[in-house]
Write a protein that holds these residues in place. Structure first.
Motif, PDB file in Angstrom:
ATOM      1  N   THR A  32       0.953  -1.204  -0.066  1.00  0.00           N
ATOM      2  CA  THR A  32       0.022  -0.144   0.034  1.00  0.00           C
ATOM      3  C   THR A  32       0.993   1.236  -0.074  1.00  0.00           C
ATOM      4  O   THR A  32       0.816   2.056  -0.922  1.00  0.00           O
ATOM      5  CB  THR A  32      -0.936   0.013   1.275  1.00  0.00           C
ATOM      6  OG1 THR A  32      -0.151  -0.103   2.445  1.00  0.00           O
ATOM      7  CG2 THR A  32      -1.997  -1.174   1.024  1.00  0.00           C
ATOM      8  N   PRO A  60      -4.196   5.282  17.418  1.00  0.00           N
ATOM      9  CA  PRO A  60      -3.794   3.828  17.405  1.00  0.00           C
ATOM     10  C   PRO A  60      -2.936   3.605  16.196  1.00  0.00           C
ATOM     11  O   PRO A  60      -3.000   4.353  15.122  1.00  0.00           O
ATOM     12  CB  PRO A  60      -5.031   3.138  17.254  1.00  0.00           C
ATOM     13  CG  PRO A  60      -6.034   4.193  16.730  1.00  0.00           C
ATOM     14  CD  PRO A  60      -5.653   5.352  17.155  1.00  0.00           C
ATOM     15  N   HIS A  64       1.535  -5.120  12.137  1.00  0.00           N
ATOM     16  CA  HIS A  64       1.758  -6.119  10.984  1.00  0.00           C
ATOM     17  C   HIS A  64       2.071  -7.349  11.323  1.00  0.00           C
ATOM     18  O   HIS A  64       3.015  -7.575  12.193  1.00  0.00           O
ATOM     19  CB  HIS A  64       2.614  -5.520  10.074  1.00  0.00           C
ATOM     20  CG  HIS A  64       2.144  -4.132   9.551  1.00  0.00           C
ATOM     21  ND1 HIS A  64       2.184  -2.893  10.260  1.00  0.00           N
ATOM     22  CD2 HIS A  64       1.725  -3.851   8.297  1.00  0.00           C
ATOM     23  CE1 HIS A  64       1.520  -2.041   9.467  1.00  0.00           C
ATOM     24  NE2 HIS A  64       1.307  -2.325   8.114  1.00  0.00           N
ATOM     25  N   GLU A 181      -3.478   3.372   1.100  1.00  0.00           N
ATOM     26  CA  GLU A 181      -3.628   2.664   2.236  1.00  0.00           C
ATOM     27  C   GLU A 181      -4.468   1.405   2.294  1.00  0.00           C
ATOM     28  O   GLU A 181      -5.526   1.380   1.592  1.00  0.00           O
ATOM     29  CB  GLU A 181      -3.840   3.626   3.624  1.00  0.00           C
ATOM     30  CG  GLU A 181      -2.738   4.718   3.714  1.00  0.00           C
ATOM     31  CD  GLU A 181      -2.944   5.736   3.181  1.00  0.00           C
ATOM     32  OE1 GLU A 181      -4.125   5.616   2.198  1.00  0.00           O
ATOM     33  OE2 GLU A 181      -2.426   6.978   3.348  1.00  0.00           O
ATOM     34  N   ILE A 184      -9.605  -0.452   5.920  1.00  0.00           N
ATOM     35  CA  ILE A 184      -9.956  -1.209   7.426  1.00  0.00           C
ATOM     36  C   ILE A 184     -11.296  -1.262   7.910  1.00  0.00           C
ATOM     37  O   ILE A 184     -12.418  -0.351   7.460  1.00  0.00           O
ATOM     38  CB  ILE A 184      -9.664   0.291   8.359  1.00  0.00           C
ATOM     39  CG1 ILE A 184      -8.210   0.597   7.980  1.00  0.00           C
ATOM     40  CG2 ILE A 184      -9.626  -0.374   9.604  1.00  0.00           C
ATOM     41  CD1 ILE A 184      -7.539   1.963   9.073  1.00  0.00           C
TER      42      ILE A 184
HETATM   43  O1  TXA Z   1      -1.987   0.621   4.379  1.00  0.00           O
HETATM   44  C1  TXA Z   1      -1.945   0.590   5.563  1.00  0.00           C
HETATM   45  O2  TXA Z   1      -2.557   0.580   6.321  1.00  0.00           O
HETATM   46  C2  TXA Z   1      -0.599   1.259   5.951  1.00  0.00           C
HETATM   47  C3  TXA Z   1       0.599   0.297   5.533  1.00  0.00           C
HETATM   48  C4  TXA Z   1       1.972   0.926   6.341  1.00  0.00           C
HETATM   49  O3  TXA Z   1       0.262  -0.874   6.306  1.00  0.00           O
HETATM   50  N1  TXA Z   1      -0.766   1.892   7.592  1.00  0.00           N
HETATM   51  C5  TXA Z   1      -1.256   2.804   7.655  1.00  0.00           C
HETATM   52  O4  TXA Z   1      -1.098   3.235   8.983  1.00  0.00           O
HETATM   53  O5  TXA Z   1      -1.976   3.525   6.641  1.00  0.00           O
HETATM   54  P1  TXA Z   1      -1.654   4.876   9.522  1.00  0.00           P
HETATM   55  O6  TXA Z   1      -1.342   4.718  10.897  1.00  0.00           O
HETATM   56  O7  TXA Z   1      -1.272   5.916   8.617  1.00  0.00           O
HETATM   57  O8  TXA Z   1      -3.274   4.586   9.571  1.00  0.00           O
HETATM   58  C6  TXA Z   1      -3.996   3.607  10.542  1.00  0.00           C
HETATM   59  C7  TXA Z   1      -5.324   4.124  10.590  1.00  0.00           C
HETATM   60  C8  TXA Z   1      -5.356   5.347  11.598  1.00  0.00           C
HETATM   61  O9  TXA Z   1      -6.540   6.158  10.775  1.00  0.00           O
HETATM   62  C9  TXA Z   1      -5.971   4.840  12.791  1.00  0.00           C
HETATM   63  O10 TXA Z   1      -6.836   5.536  13.573  1.00  0.00           O
HETATM   64  C10 TXA Z   1      -6.453   3.500  12.301  1.00  0.00           C
HETATM   65  O11 TXA Z   1      -5.715   2.801  11.088  1.00  0.00           O
HETATM   66  N2  TXA Z   1      -6.508   2.411  13.516  1.00  0.00           N
HETATM   67  C11 TXA Z   1      -5.412   1.657  13.883  1.00  0.00           C
HETATM   68  N3  TXA Z   1      -5.809   0.758  14.784  1.00  0.00           N
HETATM   69  C12 TXA Z   1      -7.185   1.064  15.027  1.00  0.00           C
HETATM   70  C13 TXA Z   1      -8.315   0.541  16.289  1.00  0.00           C
HETATM   71  N4  TXA Z   1      -7.831  -0.027  17.007  1.00  0.00           N
HETATM   72  N5  TXA Z   1      -9.340   1.376  16.110  1.00  0.00           N
HETATM   73  C14 TXA Z   1      -9.747   2.085  15.103  1.00  0.00           C
HETATM   74  N6  TXA Z   1      -8.757   2.675  14.127  1.00  0.00           N
HETATM   75  C15 TXA Z   1      -7.766   2.005  14.140  1.00  0.00           C
END
Ligand code: TXA
Ligand code: MG
Length: 334
Positions: A32, A60, A64, A181, A184
């Motif tokens: 991604t 959060p 991985h 990305e 989710i």
């Molecule tokens: O493609 C991707 O997901 C990339 C690659 C590096 O894996 N990672 C990524 O991480 O986009 P980040 O931190 O930029 O975005 C992660 C999103 C954030 O909006 C965060 O709030 C959400 O995931 N997230 C993570 N853990 C969560 C949780 N327990 N509950 C709700 N949202 C969560």
């Protein structure tokens, strides 16, 4: 130490795994975007991610994993529908938000009762996870390896440009093949909920789940206002294709320097700003989007015009990112 970009040789991967085990940061490619990784079981190491990104500490991060077999150390329970998505799309651009296992650190979950988990498909990410497992680790916590508020990185150079000295080691896996990305999906309520559209399209989720997850409505309408805060530094504006030429003429009349991310429209005669022609299919467009925004942003124009792509479901994730980039609607610039 300066941010060193390294080819993903066996030696570099072993060094990267050792660094992770020692509590240090390593940036690595996923399919991604590039991630900024730390040992997810080490609170101090994860705290280094927040410092390097200058990201608020209550956000959060995604953990991985090598495969779905590792889920049990991180998730307290895996609903059957989540397991079905994991079977269908892992390794791949899907993150599952599941009830956290008791030992998962607050710094990883942002203090929530859930944890985001993903099995990446990129061969370098997979090799790093294997090497990390050999060094005794399991999960690598990794948000996108950009400065908080900036566009996600899709090349090693983007990471170096953004984070430089804050990341001593950047594994280079070339440009990310998906380019935006992960999708989710949260399993924290009665029904699956789409938290972020991304690399796995909605119709593919719906095929496995039997219906689209909650929150998976239609593509948002293109907002058309200039915003003051967004991912590119240049004020960015989403413009319908049939209005782009007129908008350019207006800006030219005001002597404004313009950068354009076009898709179907050709540059008008005499146009002297920065122009990028994006691929016309949604996957190709997503792959090049962040690199294009970074390049156009660097042109130092007064305005960045983005030709609005089609409004159908295939463009859902792209619309989501463009809305964030052009409208400042993102209060969560991870
Ligand atoms: O493609 C991707 O997901 C990339 C690659 C590096 O894996 N990672 C990524 O991480 O986009 P980040 O931190 O930029 O975005 C992660 C999103 C954030 O909006 C965060 O709030 C959400 O995931 N997230 C993570 N853990 C969560 C949780 N327990 N509950 C709700 N949202 C969560
Ligand atoms: Mg991010």
């Amino acid at each position: 130490m300066t941010g060193a970009i390294a080819a993903p040789t066996e030696q570099a991967l072993a060094q990267a795994a050792r660094r992770l085990a020692d509590g240090m940061l390593v940036a690595f490619p996923t399919e991604t975007v590039y991630g900024l990784g730390a040992n997810a079981a080490d609170a101090q190491a994860v705290a280094r991610i927040f410092a390097a990104k200058r990201r608020p500490a209550d956000h959060p991060v995604i953990v991985h994993l090598r495969g779905a077999d590792d889920l049990r150390g991180w998730a307290r329970s895996v609903p059957p529908a989540a397991a079905a998505l994991a079977r269908a799309f892992w390794p791949g651009p899907l993150t599952l938000v599941l009830p956290r296992a008791p030992q998962v650190l607050d710094v990883v979950t942002g203090g929530q009762d859930s944890v985001g988990l993903r099995v990446p498909a990129h061969p370098v990410a997979r090799a790093l996870l294997e090497a990390f497992a050999a060094a005794g680790g399991t999960g690598i916590a990794a948000p996108s390896a950009n400065r908080f508020g900036h566009v996600s990185p899709t090349t090693a150079q983007h990471v170096a440009d953004d984070l430089g000295d804050a990341v001593p080691l950047i594994l280079d896996g070339g440009p990310c093949p998906v380019g935006i990305e992960s999708t989710i999906v949260a399993f924290t309520g009665d029904t699956p909920q789409l938290l972020r559209p991304g690399g796995v399209p909605l119709h593919a989720l719906a095929r496995v789940l039997g219906r689209a997850p909650r929150g998976g409505g239609e593509a948002p309408r293109a907002p058309g206002t200039l915003a003051s805060h967004y991912a590119p530094r240049t004020p960015a504006l989403l413009v319908p294709a049939d209005a782009l030429r007129a908008e350019l003429a207006q800006l030219a009349a005001r002597d404004e320097r313009v950068a354009v991310l076009a898709r179907s429209v050709a540059p008008p005669p005499g146009f002297d700003g920065a122009w990028r022609a994006a691929p016309s299919d949604a996957d190709g467009y997503a792959r090049e989007l962040y690199a294009a925004l970074r390049a156009l942003d660097a042109a130092g124009a007064d305005a960045l015009l983005v030709e609005a792509p089609p409004d159908d479901a295939a463009w859902l994730a792209v619309h989501d990112r463009l809305a964030r980039a052009t409208h400042g609607i993102d209060d969560d610039r991870d």
